[in-house]
Design an enzyme around this catalytic site. Structure first.
Site, PDB file in Angstrom:
ATOM      1  N   ASP A 494      -0.637 -77.050 -66.272  1.00  0.00           N
ATOM      2  CA  ASP A 494      -0.618 -77.166 -64.817  1.00  0.00           C
ATOM      3  C   ASP A 494       0.646 -76.463 -64.317  1.00  0.00           C
ATOM      4  OD1 ASP A 494      -1.268 -78.102 -62.233  1.00  0.00           O
ATOM      5  OD2 ASP A 494       0.114 -79.774 -62.473  1.00  0.00           O
ATOM      6  N   PHE A 632      -1.379 -68.269 -39.319  1.00  0.00           N
ATOM      7  CA  PHE A 632      -1.397 -67.768 -40.700  1.00  0.00           C
ATOM      8  C   PHE A 632      -2.782 -67.953 -41.305  1.00  0.00           C
ATOM      9  CE2 PHE A 632      -1.385 -68.921 -45.158  1.00  0.00           C
ATOM     10  CZ  PHE A 632      -0.725 -67.858 -45.741  1.00  0.00           C
ATOM     11  N   ARG A 688      10.526 -66.076 -54.059  1.00  0.00           N
ATOM     12  CA  ARG A 688       9.399 -65.949 -53.118  1.00  0.00           C
ATOM     13  C   ARG A 688       9.909 -65.289 -51.847  1.00  0.00           C
ATOM     14  NH1 ARG A 688       5.690 -70.591 -54.179  1.00  0.00           N
ATOM     15  NH2 ARG A 688       5.343 -70.826 -51.947  1.00  0.00           N
ATOM     16  N   THR A 768      -4.181 -74.039 -62.161  1.00  0.00           N
ATOM     17  CA  THR A 768      -3.562 -74.716 -61.030  1.00  0.00           C
ATOM     18  C   THR A 768      -4.514 -74.762 -59.845  1.00  0.00           C
ATOM     19  OG1 THR A 768      -1.699 -74.651 -59.472  1.00  0.00           O
ATOM     20  CG2 THR A 768      -2.499 -72.554 -60.296  1.00  0.00           C
ATOM     21  N   GLY A 769      -4.340 -75.756 -59.025  1.00  0.00           N
ATOM     22  CA  GLY A 769      -5.089 -75.838 -57.778  1.00  0.00           C
ATOM     23  C   GLY A 769      -4.402 -75.107 -56.642  1.00  0.00           C
ATOM     24  N   ASP A 770      -3.276 -74.469 -56.906  1.00  0.00           N
ATOM     25  CA  ASP A 770      -2.487 -73.805 -55.876  1.00  0.00           C
ATOM     26  C   ASP A 770      -3.046 -72.426 -55.564  1.00  0.00           C
ATOM     27  OD1 ASP A 770      -0.493 -73.615 -54.027  1.00  0.00           O
ATOM     28  OD2 ASP A 770       1.092 -74.233 -55.400  1.00  0.00           O
ATOM     29  N   ARG A 899      -6.716 -72.209 -57.712  1.00  0.00           N
ATOM     30  CA  ARG A 899      -7.669 -72.955 -56.889  1.00  0.00           C
ATOM     31  C   ARG A 899      -8.799 -73.543 -57.725  1.00  0.00           C
ATOM     32  NH1 ARG A 899      -5.231 -74.355 -52.675  1.00  0.00           N
ATOM     33  NH2 ARG A 899      -7.154 -74.613 -51.522  1.00  0.00           N
ATOM     34  N   ASN A 928      -4.977 -84.875 -61.342  1.00  0.00           N
ATOM     35  CA  ASN A 928      -5.867 -83.716 -61.417  1.00  0.00           C
ATOM     36  C   ASN A 928      -5.847 -83.054 -62.792  1.00  0.00           C
ATOM     37  OD1 ASN A 928      -3.153 -83.044 -60.699  1.00  0.00           O
ATOM     38  ND2 ASN A 928      -3.799 -80.952 -60.315  1.00  0.00           N
TER      39      ASN A 928
END
Length: 1285
Positions: A494, A632, A688, A768-770, A899, A928
Site C-alpha cells: 500500500d 480543479f 510534489r 493504492t487507492g490514490d 485507484r 482497505n
C-alpha cells in the site's frame, strides 16, 4: 482497444459497457438504456445465431454512441453543476419512472418487522435472514466448531494422516511392535500444539470482533434516539453520527448540520486517501427532516442493487411521498468512513454487517501453508509409497523364504502347522510397514513447531526492528511461516501510511526564477523577529528562508507579492475561528500546506463568504470579490480563481501542473527558463510541484466572458463541455510567478529498503487507492521509478495486449499460443528500452480482468451471447488474457496500480500467485489492505495511523516499512537456511540410522524382527540425535546479519529453492543409505568369523556396534556442516553423546533386566561390546569410511568445484564496489522531455460548493439540525455512556 475489450466481454458473457464503478445502465422513460457518461446505448448488432467456439467477436456486443450526455440536463453529466438540487431531483424522478428489474434490495425506513419476514437459502434447504444484522464475524471457529473444524484442517497435512494410519495398524496385536498409545501421545501433543496456536489466533479475532461490534452509536428507537451498540443496528434503522465517529454501516445520508446537508468524510480505511471527501443529502430530505419528530416519521423506501463489492458505485432510488428520487454513490456513507468537520448527520442503513461494501471486500481467512509444507506433504506420500513397496517386496521374499525353510527343515513342521507361508508374508508385510514407519518420525514435526516458535521469538526480540518513538516492537503473529520469509519474490505494498507518513510539508519554492529553501534551523527566524504576522505563524512549519523573509519585509517585488497572494486566495479551504485561533479545514493536505505556508510568510487567509475572500497582507486586511472559481479536475490538472481586488482590478490566479501551465504562458523568457530548471531540481528531489501563474483581465474581456459563462452554467445539455471551453479560454496568456515544492514525507528508510529488496531480486508493486499523479510521485520518491524508465500507461498497455490478443486468436488450428516473451515485441517502440514501469488504474484493470460485477439486468440479454461459446474455450481465452497481463507486468521493473479497490488488490495478488507460482508478500496499514494481506502468502501489517485492522489480520506486524528489509533479508533468509538444514539432516540421520533394518531383513529370514534394541529406536530421534539438529535449526547462520544486508544477492538462494528440493532430498537419501550400508556391512564383515568364549560376536553386540557406528557418523556429519558455532552448539553435541552413553548403560543394565526382562532385553550389551578393542576399531573404521566421502566432496567444491554465491559476491565487490543508495534521481541531461513531478490530492467539486454557498456557515447562526442537537438531554443519562470524541 475497444475491440479487445469487447472480445473480453464476449468471452465471459459479460458486457464491457456495464463494467467498472459507476458505469451502470440507467433506464429511460421509453424503455431504452442510458449510459451515465456516454448517453443512449445501442442494441447489440445483428449477429449469427452461433459463433464458432474459440473465435472472438471483433465488435462489442453493444457500444456507447458518441452522443451528447442526456443525463447532463438531469444533473448527472456534471457533478459540479450549479443547477439547483430540486431540478436534478425532479428530473431524476422522471428518469427512474421504470425501475430496473435487477434492483431487488428494498429498504423501508423505521420498519424492522418488514425486513425480518424475508429469508434466503444459503445451504441445501436451510434459510437465513435476507437482511443481515450489523454484527461482523471474522473469526473462524466457535465453541462448537473449533474441535471438528481444526482437526479437519490439520488432517489436510499428509503427515498427520500417515501417523493416524500407523497408530491404527498398531492396534492389531498380531503385527504391533509397540503399544498404540506410545504413538498416540506424541501425535496428540503435535495436534494440541497446533490447535492451541490456532485457538489463540482466533481468540484475538473474537476480541477484535467484540470490540468493533460493541462500539456505541445512536439509533432511532420509537420517537427518540437511544445509545446502543453497533451490533444492534438493523437495515432500515436511522442512525445519528457525530464528528470523529466512524460510520457503522453503509447508509443513505438524510441530512446534516452543515449547510445544504453536506457531510465531510475521510476514507483512509477504504481507499487510503486522507484528503476530505464530501457527501450531500437530497434536497428534499435536507428540507423536510429538520426536526427529530420529522426524522422519526420518515417512511421512505429505498430500492437499489443487491449488496456487492463495488466500492465506488451505487445505483438506486428513494420513493417518498409519491415521488421518486435518484440515488448515487455521492449520497452514500460507507462503513469505515470517518465523519470529519461535520457536527452531526443522520443516515438510513442500507447495507449492514457482512453485506456492507467494505466487508464484501475483506475476503475470507485462508489456511496458509509454506512452500516447504507443501513439499513435505508430497514427500510424505512418496516415502510412504516407497515404504509400502519395500514392505511388499520383503513380505513376498519372507513368504518364499518360509516355504523353502519348511521344505528344507521338515522336522520343524509342528511349529508351522497353524500357519502358511502366505499368511506369514501377510503379517510380515504389516510388520515391516510398522517397523519402517519411524523413517518419518513424529518428533520431526514436534521439533519443527519448536524451531518455528523460537525463530518467531527472535523476530519479536530484535531491537533493530523496535520503534522506540511509539514503543512498538516487531511481532510474529504467525509462528509457522518463518521460512517462507526467505523465499519472497513479489511484494505488494500500500502507499498511504505504509510508504508515506500522511504528512505534507512545504519545503521549497521558486519565485521569479529564484529558488528559496529552508537553510536555517527551524523556528529561529520568526521568534523575536519583530514581524507583524509572527504571532499567527505555525511554529511547526519546516520552511524558513532568511532571504525570502527579507524580501517579503522589503515588499518591493510585485511578482513575490502576487505569488504569496495567490497562495492565500486560490484554494477551497474553509476557515473557522476557535479560541482566537484560525483553524483551516482543507479538502486536501496539499492545499493546507500551501495556505499555512502563505500564513507563515505574512499572507494570512482570514475568512470567506460565498463571493468574497478576506486575507491579511503583511498586517493589512484586504477583501477580494470572487467573480468565478474555475474548479480543479483530474483532466484539467489546475484550478483558478477570478477576483476583483480592492482597487478594482480583475485578476486571474491559477495553480496547477507544469505541463498545463507552461503551455498557457504569454511569453517564455529567462525567468521561465530558470523556473523550469527549478522544476527539474524539485523533480530530482522527488517533491510534489505546482506552477503558479496569474494575469490581469480587462473589464471588457471579463464582461464578455461573464455573460457567456452564465449562459453555459444554465445549459441543460453539454454544460460541462461548454464550461471547460470557457475555462480554457480564460486561462490563456498567463504570467508565470513561480513554483512550489511540497514533500509528501516518506517513512524513514523507504528508498534504501526498496533498493535493497530490488538487489535481492524482489519485485515491489505499489497498489493504492490514490490518484495516479500522487502514486507516481511517491514511486519516484522511493526509488521504485527512475527517470530512465519507459512508462507504460493505458494506451501502451492497450496496444501491447490488443496485438497479443489478435495474434493469439489468429493462430493455427493446433492451438499453439504465442510465447509470453513476445509480449513486448507486439509494441515496436518498447523494444528500444531496457527498463519499463507499468502504471495502471482500477477502471482499466477492471476492464481487462473483469474483477467487477455485471448488473443482473444484463444477464438475460448477454445469455444469448454466452451460449455461443464453449465453456472451455471461454476459460482458456480468459486465462490467456490474464496470463498476458501478468507476463507484461512481471516483465516490468516496477508496477504501480492506482485507484484500485480492496478486492482488486487481492485479485492482483491472486493472479501473480496463479500464473507465476511465486511466493508473495502484502504489506499495508489500513482496512482497505486486509483482503490483500489475507490473500498473499505472507501478510504484514503496519501499526500506523489508520487503525489496527491490518495488523489484526496479518502474519507479521511491523512499525515501519524499513524494517521489512531486516525481516526478509536477515530473519527470513536465516529461517529458510535453518529449516532446510534441519530437514536435510533429520532425513539423513533417520535414513543413516534406521535403514539398516532393511539390510538386516536379508540376513534374518525376511522376518520383521528389529535389528536394534527397542529403547534405541524410541530414543534415537528424541535424545540421541535431536539436539545437534535442533541447534542447527535454531542458530545456524552462513553470514552475519550485517553481511546479509550488505549482500542482498544472497537472498536469491531461497527464491530458487536451492537448499531443499527434490534433488537435495534424493542426494540426502543416497547419503543416508550409503551410511547405513557402510555401518551395517562393515560390522557384519567384522563379526562374521568371531567365535569363542571371550569373543564378542553375538546378535546384541552386533546391534550395538551398528547403532554406535551410525550414531557417531551422523554426529560427525552435523559437526562438519555446522558453520556457526556457539556455546549452545557445543553443549548440544556434547549432550547427545552423553545421553547416548548414559541411556545405553541404564537401559541395558543387569538390574533393569531383572526388574522387567520383557522391556529391557539387552542386559550389559553395551558394556560387553564397547569395552572390546575389536568392536571399537570396527566402529572407528565405519566412522572413517562414512566421513571420507563428505570431506572429499567439500574439498572438491573448494578446490575445483563451482564458486559459492558468497565467493561470487566478494569477487564482485572487489571488482565493482556498490554505489551507495542515493535519494536523488538521475536526470537524463539533454533529454527533450522533462518529467513532471506534479501531484495534487484534491477532489473535484469543492469550488461549486463554495460558489453556491453550500459549504459555508452564516456567522451567528446555526443550522436547525445543530439546534436540535443542543436541545437534547445529556447522553450520560442514556442507557450507554460514550466519551466524547
Amino acid at each position: 482497444m475497444v475491440r479487445f475489450l469487447a472480445a473480453l466481454g464476449s468471452r465471459r458473457g459479460e458486457d464491457p459497457g456495464v463494467r467498472g464503478p459507476g458505469r451502470g445502465i440507467l433506464p429511460t422513460p421509453n424503455g431504452s438504456r442510458t449510459h451515465p457518461r456516454c448517453g443512449p446505448v445501442s442494441s447489440p448488432p445483428s449477429q449469427p445465431d452461433c459463433v464458432p467456439a474459440g473465435k472472438a467477436t471483433t465488435e462489442p456486443p453493444w457500444r456507447c454512441l458518441p452522443q451528447d450526455d442526456p443525463g447532463a440536463h438531469l444533473g448527472f453529466g456534471d457533478p459540479d453543476s450549479s443547477a439547483s438540487m430540486a431540478d436534478q431531483e425532479s428530473a431524476s424522478s422522471y428518469l427512474n419512472a421504470k425501475k430496473p428489474s435487477a434492483f431487488t434490495w428494498e429498504v423501508r425506513a423505521n420498519d424492522r418487522n418488514y425486513h425480518l419476514q424475508f429469508k434466503k437459502k444459503f445451504a441445501f434447504c436451510l434459510t437465513k435472514k435476507k437482511y443481515a444484522d450489523n454484527a461482523i464475524k471474522t473469526a473462524k471457529y466457535n465453541v462448537l466448531t473449533f474441535l471438528p473444524l481444526n482437526l479437519y484442517e490439520q488432517l489436510h497435512r499428509m503427515a498427520n494422516v500417515y501417523f493416524l494410519f500407523v497408530i491404527f495398524l498398531q492396534t492389531f496385536p498380531e503385527i504391533s511392535t509397540l503399544p498404540w498409545y506410545t504413538l498416540l501421545f506424541p501425535l496428540s501433543c503435535l495436534l494440541t500444539i497446533r490447535g492451541l496456536r490456532d485457538l489463540i489466533d482466533d481468540i484475538g479475532r473474537h476480541q477484535s470482533d467484540r470490540k468493533i461490534n460493541s462500539r456505541p452509536c445512536e439509533i432511532l428507537s420509537g420517537k427518540r434516539f437511544r445509545w446502543q451498540k453497533w451490533h444492534d443496528i438493523c437495515v432500515g434503522d436511522i442512525v445519528r453520527l457525530r464528528k470523529e465517529n466512524f460510520v457503522p454501516a453503509d447508509m443513505l445520508l438524510l441530512c446534516s448540520s452543515e449547510p445544504s446537508s453536506l457531510c465531510y468524510v475521510e476514507t483512509a480505511d477504504i481507499d487510503g486517501e486522507t484528503n476530505l471527501k464530501f457527501r450531500q443529502a437530497l434536497l428534499v430530505t435536507h428540507r423536510e427532516l429538520a426536526t427529530e419528530e420529522s426524522v422519526a416519521a420518515f417512511d421512505g423506501k429505498v430500492i437499489c442493487e443487491e449488496p456487492n463489492s463495488r466500492m465506488h458505485s451505487f445505483t438506486g432510488t428513494l420513493e417518498w411521498k409519491g415521488e421518486t428520487y435518484s440515488l448515487d454513490s455521492e449520497r452514500i456513507l460507507l462503513r469505515g468512513c470517518k465523519i470529519r468537520n461535520t457536527d452531526v448527520c443522520y443516515g438510513l442503513v442500507i447495507y449492514a454487517g457482512i453485506d456492507s461494501k467494505i466487508m464484501r471486500n475483506c475476503g475470507k481467512i485462508k489456511q496458509k501453508k509454506t512452500k516447504l509444507d507443501h513439499m513435505m506433504d508430497r514427500l510424505v506420500i512418496i516415502i510412504f509409497l516407497v515404504l509400502l513397496v519395500i514392505s511388499l517386496c520383503l513380505a513376498i521374499a519372507s513368504g518364499f523364504w518360509a516355504r523353502r525353510f519348511q521344505e528344507k527343515h521338515s522336522y520343524l513342521s509342528t511349529l508351522y502347522e497353524h500357519t502358511t507361508p502366505a499368511k506369514q508374508a501377510f503379517f510380515n508385510f504389516w510388520g515391516f510397514a510398522i517397523l519402517l514407519s519411524i523413517i518419518i518420525p513424529m518428533s520431526m514435526y514436534i521439533t519443527f513447531e519448536f524451531i518455528y516458535l523460537v525463530n518467531s521469538f527472535f523476530i519479536n526480540w530484535d531491537l533493530e526492528m523496535y520503534y522506540a518513538i511509539k514503543d512498538i516492537p516487531a511481532k510474529a503473529r504467525s509462528t509457522s511461516l518463518n521460512d517462507q520469509l526467505g523465499q519472497i519474490e513479489y511484494i505488494f505494498s500500500d502507499k498511504t501510511g505504509t510508504l508515506t507518513q500522511n504528512i505534507m510539508s512545504f519545503k521549497k519554492c521558486c519565485i521569479n526564477g529564484t529558488i528559496y529553501d529552508s537553510s536555517c534551523p527551524h523556528g529561529t527566524l520568526l521568534q523575536g523577529s519583530g514581524l507583524t504576522w509572527s504571532h499567527c505563524a505555525d511554529k511547526k512549519l519546516e520552511f524558513h528562508d532568511p532571504l525570502l523573509l527579507e524580501a517579503i519585509q522589503q515588499d518591493t517585488s510585485p511578482v513575490l507579492r502576487e505569488f504569496l497572494r495567490l497562495l492565500a486566495l486560490c484554494h477551497t479551504v474553509i476557515v473557522e475561528e476557535s479560541d482566537n485561533q484560525l483553524i483551516y479545514q482543507a479538502a486536501s493536505p496539499d492545499e493546507e500546506a500551501l495556505v499555512l505556508a502563505a500564513r507563515n510568510l505574512g499572507y494570512i487567509f482570514l475568512a470567506r463568504t460565498q463571493d468574497t475572500i478576506t486575507i491579511s497582507e503583511l498586517g493589512v486586511k484586504r477583501t477580494y470579490k470572487v467573480l468565478a472559481m474555475l474548479d480543479f479536475s483530474s483532466d484539467r490538472k489546475r484550478m483558478s480563481v477570478l477576483v476583483r481586488d480592492p482597487e478594482g482590478t480583475i485578476r486571474l490566479y491559477t495553480k496547477g501542473a507544469d505541463t498545463v501551465i507552461l503551455e498557457r504562458l504569454h511569453r517564455r523568457g529567462a525567468n521561465e527558463t530558470l523556473t523550469e530548471m527549478a522544476l527539474d531540481r524539485f523533480a530530482a528531489e522527488t517533491l510534489r510541484t505546482l506552477c503558479l501563474a496569474s494575469k490581469v483581465v480587462s473589464e471588457a474581456e471579463y464582461s464578455k466572458w461573464s455573460r457567456r459563462y452564465h449562459e453555459a452554467s444554465v445549459l441543460l445539455q453539454d454544460r460541462a463541455r461548454e464550461l471547460d471551453k470557457l475555462y480554457e479560454e480564460m486561462e490563456q496568456n498567463l504570467q508565470l510567478l513561480g513554483a512550489t515544492a511540497i514533500e509528501d514525507k516518506l517513512q524513514d528508510g523507504v528508498p534504501e529498503t526498496i533498493q535493497l529488496l530490488k538487489l535481492g531480486n524482489i519485485k515491489v508493486w505499489v497498489l493504492t487507492g490514490d490518484k495516479q499523479e500522487t502514486a507516481m510521485n511517491i514511486g519516484y520518491a522511493c526509488k521504485l521509478l527512475t527517470d530512465d524508465m519507459e512508462i507504460l500507461e493505458e494506451k501502451e498497455i492497450s496496444e501491447i495486449l490488443e496485438a497479443y490478443w489478435v495474434s493469439n486468436n489468429n493462430v493455427s488450428d493446433n492451438g499453439e499460443a504465442l510465447c509470453s516473451s513476445h509480449l513486448f515485441q507486439q509494441c515496436p517502440e518498447a523494444s528500444h528500452h531496457k527498463k519499463r514501469a507499468l502504471i495502471i488504474n482500477g477502471d482499466f484493470l477492471d476492464k481487462i480482468l473483469h474483477t467487477g460485477e455485471v448488473l443482473k439486468n444484463g444477464t438475460e440479454r448477454l445469455g444469448q451471447w454466452r451460449a455461443c461459446f464453449k465453456a472451455t474455450a471461454s476459460q482458456e481465452q480468459g486465462n490467456l488474457v490474464e496470463k498476458a497481463f501478468v507476463d507484461l507486468a512481471t516483465n516490468c521493473q516496477a508496477v504501480i496500480c492506482c485507484r484500485v479497490t480492496p478486492k482488486q488488490k487481492s485479485v492482483i495478488v491472486q493472479l501473480v500467485k496463479k500464473h507465476k507460482n511465486a511466493i508473495t508478500l502484502a504489506i499495508g496499514d489500513g482496512a482497505n489492505d486486509v483482503n490483500m494481506i489475507k490473500t498473499a502468502d505472507i501478510g504484514v501489517g503496519i501499526s500506523g495511523l489508520e487503525g489496527m485492522q491490518a495488523v489484526q489480520c496479518s502474519d507479521y506486524a511491523l512499525a515501519q516499512f524499513c524494517y521489512l528489509q531486516r525481516l526478509l533479508l536477515v530473519h527470513g533468509r536465516w529461517a529458510y537456511l535453518r529449516i532446510c538444514k534441519f530437514l536435510r539432516y533429520f532425513f539423513y540421520k533417520t535414513f543413516a540410522g534406521l535403514m539398516a533394518q532393511i539390510w538386516f531383513a536379508f540376513h534374518s529370514g525376511f522376518t520383521a524382527q528389529p535389528l536394534y534394541e527397542g529403547w534405541f529406536l524410541a530414543l534415537y530421534n528424541v535424545f540421541y540425535t535431536a539436539y545437534p539438529v535442533l541447534s542447527v535449526g535454531l542458530l545456524e547462520q552462513d553470514v552475519s546479519a550485517k553481511k546479509s544486508l550488505e549482500f542482498p544477492e544472497l537472498y536469491v538462494i531461497g527464491q530458487r529453492d536451492e537448499l531443499f528440493n527434490y534433488r537435495i532430498f534424493g542426494v540426502t537419501l543416497l547419503h543416508g543409505v550409503s551410511t547405513s550400508l557402510a555401518s551395517f556391512y562393515i560390522a557384519l564383515w567384522a563379526f562374521e568369523d568371531r567365535v569363542g568364549n571371550n569373543v564378542v560376536g553375538d546378535y546384541e553386540s552386533f546391534a550395538i556396534t551398528v547403532a554406535t557406528s551410525a550414531f557417531l557418523s551422523v554426529i560427525m556429519e552435523i559437526i562438519l556442516d555446522t558453520k556457526f558455532w556457539t556455546m549452545l552448539s557445543f553443549l548440544m553435541v556434547t549432550a547427545s553423546v552423553l545421553f547416548f552413553c548414559v541411556f545405553s548403560f541404564l537401559t541395558q543394565s543387569i538390574n533393569a533386566f531383572k526388574i522387567a526382562p520383557v522391556i529391557f532385553r539387552f542386559p550389559d550389551a553395551s558394556k560387553n561390546a564397547l569395552t572390546d578393542p575389536y568392536v571399537l576399531l570396527t566402529i572407528l573404521l565405519s566412522l572413517v569410511v562414512n566421513t571420507i566421502p563428505s570431506l572429499t566432496v567439500r574439498l572438491y567444491r573448494t578446490v575445483v568445484g563451482k564458486t559459492t554465491i558468497q565467493q561470487k559476491i566478494r569477487l564482485k565487490t572487489k571488482r565493482e564496489p556498490e554505489s551507495s543508495v542515493e535519494l536523488r534521481a538521475h536526470i537524463r541531461h539533454g533529454s527533450f522531455h522533462r518529467r513532471s513531478s506534479y501531484a495534487f490530492s484534491h477532489q473535484e467539486g469543492y469550488a461549486g460548493l463554495i460558489t453556491r454557498g453550500d459549504s459555508l456557515r452564516v456567522k451567528g447562526t446555526r443550522s436547525t439540525v445543530l439546534n436540535l442537537l443542543c436541545q437534547e438531554p445529556n447522553p450520560a443519562s442514556s442507557s450507554l455512556h460514550v466519551p466524547s470524541a
